[in-house]
Design a protein around this motif. Structure first.
Motif, PDB file in Angstrom:
ATOM      1  N   ALA A 179       0.810  -1.221   0.000  1.00  0.00           N
ATOM      2  CA  ALA A 179       0.000   0.000   0.000  1.00  0.00           C
ATOM      3  C   ALA A 179       0.846   1.275   0.000  1.00  0.00           C
ATOM      4  CB  ALA A 179      -0.933   0.008   1.217  1.00  0.00           C
ATOM      5  N   LEU A 180       2.137   1.157   0.225  1.00  0.00           N
ATOM      6  CA  LEU A 180       2.954   2.371   0.386  1.00  0.00           C
ATOM      7  C   LEU A 180       2.990   3.225  -0.880  1.00  0.00           C
ATOM      8  CD1 LEU A 180       4.667   4.060   2.259  1.00  0.00           C
ATOM      9  CD2 LEU A 180       6.647   2.652   1.677  1.00  0.00           C
ATOM     10  N   ILE A 181       3.107   2.602  -2.029  1.00  0.00           N
ATOM     11  CA  ILE A 181       3.148   3.385  -3.267  1.00  0.00           C
ATOM     12  C   ILE A 181       1.836   4.151  -3.457  1.00  0.00           C
ATOM     13  CG2 ILE A 181       2.464   1.354  -4.648  1.00  0.00           C
ATOM     14  CD1 ILE A 181       4.547   4.381  -5.843  1.00  0.00           C
ATOM     15  N   GLY A 182       0.739   3.546  -3.030  1.00  0.00           N
ATOM     16  CA  GLY A 182      -0.545   4.248  -3.125  1.00  0.00           C
ATOM     17  C   GLY A 182      -0.570   5.484  -2.252  1.00  0.00           C
ATOM     18  N   ARG A 183      -0.009   5.354  -1.059  1.00  0.00           N
ATOM     19  CA  ARG A 183       0.017   6.507  -0.143  1.00  0.00           C
ATOM     20  C   ARG A 183       0.899   7.606  -0.730  1.00  0.00           C
ATOM     21  NH1 ARG A 183       0.620   2.588   4.160  1.00  0.00           N
ATOM     22  NH2 ARG A 183       2.671   3.375   4.764  1.00  0.00           N
ATOM     23  N   ILE A 184       1.995   7.205  -1.358  1.00  0.00           N
ATOM     24  CA  ILE A 184       2.885   8.200  -1.963  1.00  0.00           C
ATOM     25  C   ILE A 184       2.169   8.923  -3.103  1.00  0.00           C
ATOM     26  CG2 ILE A 184       4.973   8.475  -3.372  1.00  0.00           C
ATOM     27  CD1 ILE A 184       6.140   6.095  -1.723  1.00  0.00           C
ATOM     28  N   LEU A 185       1.557   8.173  -3.987  1.00  0.00           N
ATOM     29  CA  LEU A 185       0.887   8.789  -5.137  1.00  0.00           C
ATOM     30  C   LEU A 185      -0.295   9.643  -4.700  1.00  0.00           C
ATOM     31  CD1 LEU A 185       1.105   5.817  -7.654  1.00  0.00           C
ATOM     32  CD2 LEU A 185       2.447   7.910  -7.681  1.00  0.00           C
ATOM     33  N   ASP A 186      -0.947   9.218  -3.613  1.00  0.00           N
ATOM     34  CA  ASP A 186      -2.060  10.018  -3.087  1.00  0.00           C
ATOM     35  C   ASP A 186      -1.596  11.395  -2.635  1.00  0.00           C
ATOM     36  OD1 ASP A 186      -4.119   8.335  -3.525  1.00  0.00           O
ATOM     37  OD2 ASP A 186      -4.251   7.552  -1.482  1.00  0.00           O
ATOM     38  N   ARG A 187      -0.356  11.461  -2.153  1.00  0.00           N
ATOM     39  CA  ARG A 187       0.149  12.723  -1.580  1.00  0.00           C
ATOM     40  C   ARG A 187       0.708  13.674  -2.611  1.00  0.00           C
ATOM     41  NH1 ARG A 187       3.827  11.811   3.742  1.00  0.00           N
ATOM     42  NH2 ARG A 187       5.115  13.197   2.521  1.00  0.00           N
ATOM     43  N   LEU A 188       0.905  13.185  -3.822  1.00  0.00           N
ATOM     44  CA  LEU A 188       1.555  14.039  -4.813  1.00  0.00           C
ATOM     45  C   LEU A 188       0.667  15.212  -5.194  1.00  0.00           C
ATOM     46  CD1 LEU A 188       3.094  11.435  -7.274  1.00  0.00           C
ATOM     47  CD2 LEU A 188       4.173  12.568  -5.337  1.00  0.00           C
ATOM     48  N   PRO A 189       1.236  16.381  -5.306  1.00  0.00           N
ATOM     49  CA  PRO A 189       0.447  17.513  -5.771  1.00  0.00           C
ATOM     50  C   PRO A 189       0.209  17.430  -7.275  1.00  0.00           C
ATOM     51  CG  PRO A 189       2.715  18.169  -5.393  1.00  0.00           C
ATOM     52  CD  PRO A 189       2.623  16.721  -4.999  1.00  0.00           C
ATOM     53  N   ALA A 190      -0.566  18.307  -7.787  1.00  0.00           N
ATOM     54  CA  ALA A 190      -0.884  18.423  -9.220  1.00  0.00           C
ATOM     55  C   ALA A 190      -1.953  17.414  -9.629  1.00  0.00           C
ATOM     56  CB  ALA A 190       0.334  18.235 -10.104  1.00  0.00           C
ATOM     57  N   PRO A 191      -3.018  17.921 -10.221  1.00  0.00           N
ATOM     58  CA  PRO A 191      -4.106  17.047 -10.625  1.00  0.00           C
ATOM     59  C   PRO A 191      -3.734  16.234 -11.854  1.00  0.00           C
ATOM     60  CG  PRO A 191      -4.564  19.285 -11.318  1.00  0.00           C
ATOM     61  CD  PRO A 191      -3.278  19.319 -10.552  1.00  0.00           C
ATOM     62  N   ALA A 192      -4.279  15.055 -11.925  1.00  0.00           N
ATOM     63  CA  ALA A 192      -4.087  14.192 -13.097  1.00  0.00           C
ATOM     64  C   ALA A 192      -5.262  13.244 -13.118  1.00  0.00           C
ATOM     65  CB  ALA A 192      -2.776  13.444 -12.996  1.00  0.00           C
ATOM     66  N   ALA A 193      -5.205  12.266 -13.979  1.00  0.00           N
ATOM     67  CA  ALA A 193      -6.295  11.297 -14.027  1.00  0.00           C
ATOM     68  C   ALA A 193      -6.468  10.648 -12.662  1.00  0.00           C
ATOM     69  CB  ALA A 193      -6.002  10.246 -15.067  1.00  0.00           C
ATOM     70  N   LEU A 194      -5.342  10.360 -12.020  1.00  0.00           N
ATOM     71  CA  LEU A 194      -5.410   9.817 -10.673  1.00  0.00           C
ATOM     72  C   LEU A 194      -5.255  10.984  -9.730  1.00  0.00           C
ATOM     73  CD1 LEU A 194      -3.094   6.774 -11.144  1.00  0.00           C
ATOM     74  CD2 LEU A 194      -5.569   6.792 -10.994  1.00  0.00           C
ATOM     75  N   HIS A 195      -6.329  11.407  -9.097  1.00  0.00           N
ATOM     76  CA  HIS A 195      -6.297  12.617  -8.293  1.00  0.00           C
ATOM     77  C   HIS A 195      -5.995  12.287  -6.839  1.00  0.00           C
ATOM     78  CE1 HIS A 195      -7.805  16.247  -6.318  1.00  0.00           C
ATOM     79  NE2 HIS A 195      -7.542  16.835  -7.463  1.00  0.00           N
ATOM     80  N   ALA A 196      -5.274  13.210  -6.189  1.00  0.00           N
ATOM     81  CA  ALA A 196      -4.977  13.018  -4.771  1.00  0.00           C
ATOM     82  C   ALA A 196      -6.269  12.813  -4.001  1.00  0.00           C
ATOM     83  CB  ALA A 196      -4.232  14.228  -4.241  1.00  0.00           C
ATOM     84  N   GLY A 197      -6.203  11.985  -2.960  1.00  0.00           N
ATOM     85  CA  GLY A 197      -7.377  11.717  -2.152  1.00  0.00           C
ATOM     86  C   GLY A 197      -8.161  10.553  -2.686  1.00  0.00           C
TER      87      GLY A 197
END
Lengths: 172, 234
Positions: B65-83
Protein backbone atom coordinates in the motif's frame (compact mmCIF):
# COMPACT_ATOMS: atom_id res chain seq x y z
CA UNK A 1 9.33 12.37 -13.37
CA UNK A 2 10.41 15.95 -14.06
CA UNK A 3 7.67 16.05 -16.69
CA UNK A 4 5.04 15.22 -14.08
CA UNK A 5 4.59 11.57 -14.99
CA UNK A 6 3.25 9.55 -12.11
CA UNK A 7 3.97 6.41 -14.03
CA UNK A 8 7.64 7.42 -14.16
CA UNK A 9 7.64 8.02 -10.42
CA UNK A 10 6.06 4.62 -9.88
CA UNK A 11 8.76 3.04 -11.98
CA UNK A 12 11.42 4.87 -10.00
CA UNK A 13 9.80 3.57 -6.83
CA UNK A 14 9.74 0.05 -8.24
CA UNK A 15 13.47 0.22 -8.88
CA UNK A 16 14.63 2.03 -5.77
CA UNK A 17 11.87 1.82 -3.13
CA UNK A 18 13.28 -1.24 -1.39
CA UNK A 19 16.74 0.27 -1.11
CA UNK A 20 15.30 3.55 0.14
CA UNK A 21 13.26 1.73 2.78
CA UNK A 22 16.27 -0.39 3.77
CA UNK A 23 18.45 2.66 4.32
CA UNK A 24 15.71 4.63 6.06
CA UNK A 25 14.94 1.72 8.38
CA UNK A 26 18.62 1.31 9.20
CA UNK A 27 18.91 4.98 10.14
CA UNK A 28 15.66 5.67 11.98
CA UNK A 29 15.30 2.18 13.44
CA UNK A 30 11.50 2.14 13.38
CA UNK A 31 9.54 0.60 10.47
CA UNK A 32 6.65 3.07 10.64
CA UNK A 33 8.94 6.10 10.68
CA UNK A 34 11.02 4.56 7.89
CA UNK A 35 7.90 4.31 5.71
CA UNK A 36 7.15 7.97 6.42
CA UNK A 37 10.67 8.78 5.29
CA UNK A 38 10.12 6.80 2.08
CA UNK A 39 6.91 8.72 1.40
CA UNK A 40 8.69 11.98 1.97
CA UNK A 41 11.65 11.02 -0.21
CA UNK A 42 9.46 10.17 -3.19
CA UNK A 43 7.33 13.27 -2.68
CA UNK A 44 10.54 15.32 -2.75
CA UNK A 45 11.71 13.50 -5.84
CA UNK A 46 8.44 14.44 -7.48
CA UNK A 47 8.80 18.08 -6.53
CA UNK A 48 12.55 18.39 -7.10
CA UNK A 49 13.04 16.18 -10.14
CA UNK A 50 13.82 19.20 -12.29
CA UNK A 51 16.77 19.99 -9.99
CA UNK A 52 18.44 16.66 -10.69
CA UNK A 53 21.81 17.09 -12.39
CA UNK A 54 23.19 13.88 -13.85
CA UNK A 55 26.68 15.39 -13.87
CA UNK A 56 26.63 15.50 -10.08
CA UNK A 57 25.52 11.94 -9.34
CA UNK A 58 23.67 8.95 -10.74
CA UNK A 59 19.97 8.70 -10.04
CA UNK A 60 20.40 5.98 -7.44
CA UNK A 61 23.08 7.97 -5.65
CA UNK A 62 20.95 11.09 -5.72
CA UNK A 63 17.97 9.23 -4.28
CA UNK A 64 20.01 7.60 -1.54
CA UNK A 65 21.55 10.95 -0.58
CA UNK A 66 18.10 12.44 -0.22
CA UNK A 67 17.05 9.40 1.80
CA UNK A 68 19.98 9.61 4.19
CA UNK A 69 19.53 13.33 4.72
CA UNK A 70 15.82 12.99 5.28
CA UNK A 71 16.23 10.03 7.65
CA UNK A 72 18.90 11.79 9.69
CA UNK A 73 16.74 14.92 9.85
CA UNK A 74 13.95 12.75 11.22
CA UNK A 75 16.28 11.13 13.73
CA UNK A 76 17.38 14.55 14.95
CA UNK A 77 13.85 15.92 14.99
CA UNK A 78 12.72 13.11 17.25
CA UNK A 79 15.83 13.39 19.39
CA UNK A 80 16.22 9.66 18.95
CA UNK A 81 19.64 8.19 19.25
CA UNK A 82 19.62 4.48 18.52
CA UNK A 83 22.55 2.46 19.70
CA UNK A 84 24.41 1.85 16.50
CA UNK A 85 24.41 -1.77 15.51
CA UNK A 86 27.39 -3.54 14.10
CA UNK A 87 27.28 -3.61 10.34
CA UNK A 88 26.28 -7.05 9.38
CA UNK A 89 25.53 -8.95 6.27
CA UNK A 90 21.77 -9.42 6.62
CA UNK A 91 20.21 -11.55 3.96
CA UNK A 92 18.82 -9.07 1.49
CA UNK A 93 15.15 -9.24 0.67
CA UNK A 94 15.18 -9.86 -3.04
CA UNK A 95 11.49 -8.97 -3.35
CA UNK A 96 10.16 -8.58 -6.85
CA UNK A 97 13.02 -6.62 -8.41
CA UNK A 98 14.55 -7.70 -11.70
CA UNK A 99 17.12 -10.47 -11.12
CA UNK A 100 19.92 -8.60 -12.88
CA UNK A 101 19.29 -5.50 -10.73
CA UNK A 102 19.29 -7.60 -7.58
CA UNK A 103 22.52 -9.30 -8.64
CA UNK A 104 24.24 -6.00 -9.38
CA UNK A 105 23.08 -4.40 -6.14
CA UNK A 106 24.05 -7.51 -4.22
CA UNK A 107 27.54 -7.48 -5.72
CA UNK A 108 27.98 -3.79 -4.92
CA UNK A 109 26.82 -4.38 -1.38
CA UNK A 110 29.14 -7.35 -0.93
CA UNK A 111 32.08 -5.24 -2.02
CA UNK A 112 31.30 -2.51 0.49
CA UNK A 113 30.70 -5.01 3.29
CA UNK A 114 33.98 -6.72 2.47
CA UNK A 115 35.80 -3.39 2.55
CA UNK A 116 34.21 -2.45 5.87
CA UNK A 117 35.11 -5.83 7.31
CA UNK A 118 38.76 -5.08 6.61
CA UNK A 119 38.72 -1.92 8.71
CA UNK A 120 39.83 -2.06 12.34
CA UNK A 121 36.78 -2.21 14.60
CA UNK A 122 37.33 1.29 16.00
CA UNK A 123 37.43 2.78 12.51
CA UNK A 124 34.32 0.86 11.49
CA UNK A 125 32.56 2.20 14.54
CA UNK A 126 33.22 5.87 13.76
CA UNK A 127 32.12 5.38 10.16
CA UNK A 128 28.90 3.78 11.36
CA UNK A 129 28.20 6.53 13.88
CA UNK A 130 28.84 9.19 11.27
CA UNK A 131 27.03 7.76 8.28
CA UNK A 132 24.12 5.84 9.77
CA UNK A 133 23.55 7.76 12.99
CA UNK A 134 24.29 11.16 11.51
CA UNK A 135 26.51 12.14 14.42
CA UNK A 136 28.96 14.99 14.33
CA UNK A 137 32.61 14.90 15.34
CA UNK A 138 31.78 16.09 18.81
CA UNK A 139 28.88 13.71 19.26
CA UNK A 140 31.00 10.74 18.21
CA UNK A 141 33.72 11.77 20.61
CA UNK A 142 31.15 11.97 23.43
CA UNK A 143 29.54 8.66 22.51
CA UNK A 144 32.89 6.88 22.48
CA UNK A 145 34.33 8.87 25.37
CA UNK A 146 37.39 9.65 23.26
CA UNK A 147 39.21 12.97 22.64
CA UNK A 148 37.90 14.92 19.66
CA UNK A 149 41.32 14.87 17.98
CA UNK A 150 41.45 11.09 18.20
CA UNK A 151 38.04 10.80 16.58
CA UNK A 152 39.00 13.16 13.76
CA UNK A 153 42.16 11.23 13.05
CA UNK A 154 40.28 7.95 13.15
CA UNK A 155 37.61 9.13 10.72
CA UNK A 156 40.21 10.35 8.24
CA UNK A 157 42.15 7.10 8.51
CA UNK A 158 38.95 5.10 8.07
CA UNK A 159 37.91 7.02 4.99
CA UNK A 160 41.35 6.70 3.39
CA UNK A 161 41.38 2.95 4.06
CA UNK A 162 37.84 2.60 2.80
CA UNK A 163 38.66 4.43 -0.42
CA UNK A 164 41.65 2.15 -1.06
CA UNK A 165 39.77 -1.01 -0.12
CA UNK A 166 36.80 -0.15 -2.32
CA UNK A 167 39.10 0.53 -5.23
CA UNK A 168 40.80 -2.81 -4.66
CA UNK A 169 37.47 -4.63 -4.35
CA UNK A 170 36.25 -3.06 -7.58
CA UNK A 171 39.33 -4.16 -9.49
CA UNK A 172 38.93 -7.80 -8.40
CA UNK B 1 37.70 36.83 1.32
CA UNK B 2 40.23 36.20 4.06
CA UNK B 3 43.61 34.54 3.66
CA UNK B 4 42.25 31.69 5.75
CA UNK B 5 39.53 31.14 3.13
CA UNK B 6 42.16 30.61 0.47
CA UNK B 7 43.88 27.80 2.32
CA UNK B 8 42.97 24.45 0.87
CA UNK B 9 40.78 22.23 3.00
CA UNK B 10 41.79 18.85 1.61
CA UNK B 11 42.43 17.50 5.10
CA UNK B 12 38.79 18.10 6.04
CA UNK B 13 37.04 16.85 2.92
CA UNK B 14 36.82 13.17 3.83
CA UNK B 15 35.06 14.15 7.04
CA UNK B 16 32.90 16.69 5.25
CA UNK B 17 31.67 13.98 2.89
CA UNK B 18 30.28 12.15 5.94
CA UNK B 19 28.66 15.31 7.28
CA UNK B 20 30.46 15.27 10.63
CA UNK B 21 31.84 18.81 10.51
CA UNK B 22 30.15 21.59 12.46
CA UNK B 23 30.84 25.13 13.53
CA UNK B 24 33.96 26.97 12.38
CA UNK B 25 35.35 24.00 10.47
CA UNK B 26 32.18 23.56 8.47
CA UNK B 27 31.96 27.25 7.65
CA UNK B 28 35.60 27.31 6.57
CA UNK B 29 35.10 24.34 4.24
CA UNK B 30 31.91 25.79 2.76
CA UNK B 31 33.51 29.18 2.12
CA UNK B 32 36.58 27.66 0.52
CA UNK B 33 34.56 25.33 -1.72
CA UNK B 34 32.76 28.30 -3.25
CA UNK B 35 35.88 29.29 -5.18
CA UNK B 36 38.22 26.26 -5.23
CA UNK B 37 37.58 23.81 -8.04
CA UNK B 38 40.42 21.55 -6.95
CA UNK B 39 38.94 21.01 -3.49
CA UNK B 40 35.48 20.68 -5.06
CA UNK B 41 36.78 17.90 -7.20
CA UNK B 42 38.46 16.26 -4.23
CA UNK B 43 35.22 16.46 -2.26
CA UNK B 44 33.35 14.77 -5.11
CA UNK B 45 35.81 11.85 -4.92
CA UNK B 46 35.26 11.50 -1.17
CA UNK B 47 31.54 11.81 -1.66
CA UNK B 48 31.70 8.81 -3.98
CA UNK B 49 33.29 6.78 -1.20
CA UNK B 50 30.70 7.89 1.36
CA UNK B 51 27.82 7.29 -1.06
CA UNK B 52 28.73 3.64 -1.32
CA UNK B 53 27.92 3.15 2.37
CA UNK B 54 24.25 3.67 1.53
CA UNK B 55 24.07 0.21 0.00
CA UNK B 56 25.12 -1.53 3.22
CA UNK B 57 21.65 -1.94 4.78
CA UNK B 58 19.72 -4.88 3.38
CA UNK B 59 16.92 -3.77 1.07
CA UNK B 60 13.44 -4.01 2.56
CA UNK B 61 10.40 -4.75 0.42
CA UNK B 62 7.91 -1.94 1.04
CA UNK B 63 4.35 -2.89 1.97
CA UNK B 64 2.08 -2.97 -1.11
CA UNK B 65 0.00 0.00 0.00
CA UNK B 66 2.95 2.37 0.39
CA UNK B 67 3.15 3.38 -3.27
CA UNK B 68 -0.54 4.25 -3.12
CA UNK B 69 0.02 6.51 -0.14
CA UNK B 70 2.89 8.20 -1.96
CA UNK B 71 0.89 8.79 -5.14
CA UNK B 72 -2.06 10.02 -3.09
CA UNK B 73 0.15 12.72 -1.58
CA UNK B 74 1.55 14.04 -4.81
CA UNK B 75 0.45 17.51 -5.77
CA UNK B 76 -0.88 18.42 -9.22
CA UNK B 77 -4.11 17.05 -10.62
CA UNK B 78 -4.09 14.19 -13.10
CA UNK B 79 -6.30 11.30 -14.03
CA UNK B 80 -5.41 9.82 -10.67
CA UNK B 81 -6.30 12.62 -8.29
CA UNK B 82 -4.98 13.02 -4.77
CA UNK B 83 -7.38 11.72 -2.15
CA UNK B 84 -8.35 8.76 -4.24
CA UNK B 85 -10.73 10.37 -6.77
CA UNK B 86 -10.41 8.57 -10.02
CA UNK B 87 -12.20 10.04 -13.01
CA UNK B 88 -15.37 10.53 -11.07
CA UNK B 89 -15.15 7.28 -9.17
CA UNK B 90 -14.77 7.95 -5.48
CA UNK B 91 -12.34 5.48 -3.96
CA UNK B 92 -11.36 4.84 -0.42
CA UNK B 93 -7.64 5.40 0.13
CA UNK B 94 -7.24 1.65 0.47
CA UNK B 95 -8.81 0.93 -2.91
CA UNK B 96 -6.82 3.66 -4.59
CA UNK B 97 -3.64 2.20 -3.17
CA UNK B 98 -4.54 -1.29 -4.28
CA UNK B 99 -5.32 -0.24 -7.80
CA UNK B 100 -2.10 1.67 -8.08
CA UNK B 101 -0.15 -1.25 -6.70
CA UNK B 102 -1.81 -3.50 -9.24
CA UNK B 103 -0.88 -1.15 -12.04
CA UNK B 104 2.67 -0.84 -10.82
CA UNK B 105 3.05 -4.58 -10.56
CA UNK B 106 1.62 -5.03 -14.01
CA UNK B 107 4.11 -2.54 -15.43
CA UNK B 108 6.95 -4.25 -13.59
CA UNK B 109 5.95 -7.61 -14.96
CA UNK B 110 5.58 -6.18 -18.45
CA UNK B 111 1.99 -7.23 -18.60
CA UNK B 112 0.30 -3.89 -19.00
CA UNK B 113 -1.78 -5.26 -21.84
CA UNK B 114 -3.20 -7.75 -19.47
CA UNK B 115 -5.33 -5.03 -17.99
CA UNK B 116 -8.39 -4.15 -19.92
CA UNK B 117 -7.76 -0.48 -20.37
CA UNK B 118 -4.23 -0.04 -19.08
CA UNK B 119 -5.73 2.33 -16.57
CA UNK B 120 -6.77 2.12 -12.97
CA UNK B 121 -10.30 2.98 -14.02
CA UNK B 122 -10.66 -0.35 -15.73
CA UNK B 123 -10.06 -2.22 -12.51
CA UNK B 124 -12.74 -0.32 -10.68
CA UNK B 125 -15.47 0.27 -13.19
CA UNK B 126 -15.24 -2.97 -15.10
CA UNK B 127 -18.81 -4.25 -15.24
CA UNK B 128 -17.60 -7.82 -15.40
CA UNK B 129 -15.77 -7.48 -12.08
CA UNK B 130 -17.01 -9.81 -9.37
CA UNK B 131 -17.59 -8.02 -6.08
CA UNK B 132 -16.81 -10.14 -3.09
CA UNK B 133 -18.59 -9.54 0.18
CA UNK B 134 -17.45 -10.15 3.71
CA UNK B 135 -18.70 -12.96 5.89
CA UNK B 136 -19.24 -12.59 9.64
CA UNK B 137 -15.60 -13.56 10.09
CA UNK B 138 -14.30 -10.41 8.38
CA UNK B 139 -16.91 -7.70 8.68
CA UNK B 140 -15.86 -4.54 6.85
CA UNK B 141 -13.62 -6.35 4.38
CA UNK B 142 -14.25 -6.34 0.65
CA UNK B 143 -12.83 -7.62 -2.60
CA UNK B 144 -13.08 -7.40 -6.38
CA UNK B 145 -12.05 -9.98 -8.91
CA UNK B 146 -11.48 -8.33 -12.26
CA UNK B 147 -11.10 -10.46 -15.40
CA UNK B 148 -8.76 -9.45 -18.17
CA UNK B 149 -10.21 -8.95 -21.61
CA UNK B 150 -7.01 -9.91 -23.37
CA UNK B 151 -6.14 -13.05 -21.51
CA UNK B 152 -7.78 -15.61 -19.29
CA UNK B 153 -6.26 -14.05 -16.21
CA UNK B 154 -7.71 -11.83 -13.52
CA UNK B 155 -6.71 -9.45 -10.75
CA UNK B 156 -7.98 -9.86 -7.20
CA UNK B 157 -8.00 -6.75 -5.01
CA UNK B 158 -8.91 -7.06 -1.34
CA UNK B 159 -9.01 -4.61 1.54
CA UNK B 160 -9.92 -4.67 5.19
CA UNK B 161 -8.96 -8.27 5.83
CA UNK B 162 -7.49 -8.95 9.26
CA UNK B 163 -3.80 -9.77 9.50
CA UNK B 164 -3.08 -13.45 10.02
CA UNK B 165 -0.63 -15.11 12.40
CA UNK B 166 2.58 -16.57 10.94
CA UNK B 167 1.84 -19.89 9.33
CA UNK B 168 -1.50 -18.80 7.84
CA UNK B 169 -2.45 -17.20 4.53
CA UNK B 170 -5.58 -16.36 2.63
CA UNK B 171 -6.51 -18.58 -0.31
CA UNK B 172 -8.80 -17.77 -3.21
CA UNK B 173 -11.15 -20.51 -4.42
CA UNK B 174 -12.79 -20.75 -7.84
CA UNK B 175 -16.01 -22.73 -7.65
CA UNK B 176 -17.53 -24.71 -10.52
CA UNK B 177 -19.91 -27.67 -10.39
CA UNK B 178 -19.33 -27.91 -6.67
CA UNK B 179 -15.58 -28.33 -7.12
CA UNK B 180 -13.17 -25.78 -5.65
CA UNK B 181 -9.94 -24.94 -7.44
CA UNK B 182 -7.24 -22.79 -5.83
CA UNK B 183 -6.77 -19.36 -7.41
CA UNK B 184 -3.67 -18.63 -5.34
CA UNK B 185 -2.62 -17.69 -1.84
CA UNK B 186 -1.79 -14.26 -0.48
CA UNK B 187 -1.08 -12.29 2.65
CA UNK B 188 -2.30 -8.80 3.44
CA UNK B 189 -0.34 -5.75 4.51
CA UNK B 190 -0.83 -3.90 7.76
CA UNK B 191 -3.93 -2.22 6.36
CA UNK B 192 -5.48 -5.49 5.30
CA UNK B 193 -4.88 -4.88 1.59
CA UNK B 194 -3.49 -7.21 -1.04
CA UNK B 195 -3.32 -7.68 -4.79
CA UNK B 196 -3.23 -11.16 -6.32
CA UNK B 197 -2.80 -11.92 -10.01
CA UNK B 198 -4.88 -14.97 -10.79
CA UNK B 199 -4.31 -17.37 -13.66
CA UNK B 200 -7.41 -19.57 -13.55
CA UNK B 201 -7.43 -22.86 -15.45
CA UNK B 202 -10.70 -21.82 -17.20
CA UNK B 203 -12.26 -18.46 -18.09
CA UNK B 204 -13.52 -16.65 -15.02
CA UNK B 205 -17.02 -16.45 -16.49
CA UNK B 206 -17.32 -20.25 -16.35
CA UNK B 207 -17.13 -20.29 -12.55
CA UNK B 208 -20.29 -20.05 -10.50
CA UNK B 209 -18.73 -18.53 -7.43
CA UNK B 210 -15.60 -17.47 -5.60
CA UNK B 211 -14.49 -17.55 -2.01
CA UNK B 212 -11.53 -16.71 0.18
CA UNK B 213 -10.64 -18.76 3.23
CA UNK B 214 -7.90 -18.80 5.84
CA UNK B 215 -5.51 -21.68 5.19
CA UNK B 216 -2.10 -22.89 6.31
CA UNK B 217 0.72 -20.89 4.67
CA UNK B 218 1.26 -22.05 1.12
CA UNK B 219 -2.36 -23.09 0.68
CA UNK B 220 -4.45 -26.25 0.95
CA UNK B 221 -5.71 -28.67 -1.73
CA UNK B 222 -9.25 -27.72 -0.69
CA UNK B 223 -10.76 -25.17 1.70
CA UNK B 224 -10.30 -26.12 5.35
CA UNK B 225 -10.47 -22.82 7.24
CA UNK B 226 -12.96 -20.08 7.92
CA UNK B 227 -14.36 -18.23 4.91
CA UNK B 228 -13.82 -14.47 4.99
CA UNK B 229 -15.03 -13.28 1.56
CA UNK B 230 -17.45 -14.77 -0.95
CA UNK B 231 -19.11 -13.81 -4.17
CA UNK B 232 -22.84 -13.01 -3.84
CA UNK B 233 -25.18 -15.83 -4.81
CA UNK B 234 -26.11 -15.72 -8.53
Amino acid sequence: VAGGSREALSELYGRHGRYVLGLAARIVGDPGTAEEVVQDVFTRLWKKAADYDERQAGVATWIMRITRNRAIDELRRRGARPVSEALQDDSPDTGAAAPEEVAEASLRRSRVLAALACLPEKQRKVITLAFFDGRTHGEIASALDEPLGTVKTRIRAAMHSLRDLLAAEKSK
Amino acid sequence: MSRRDLEHVADLLAEHSLGVLRGAELRRVERHLRHCAACGSELAAWQEVADQLACVPAPVQPPPALIGRILDRLPAPAALHAGGRLRGVRLSPGWAALVLVALLASIGANIALWLRTESAEGLLTDPSAVHMVATQAALGAGGRLVPSMNSGRATLLVEGLPGLPPGSQYQLWLIRDGARTSGGVFSVDREGCAVLFVNPPAPLSTYSGFGITVEPAGGSPGPTGVRVLRSPPP
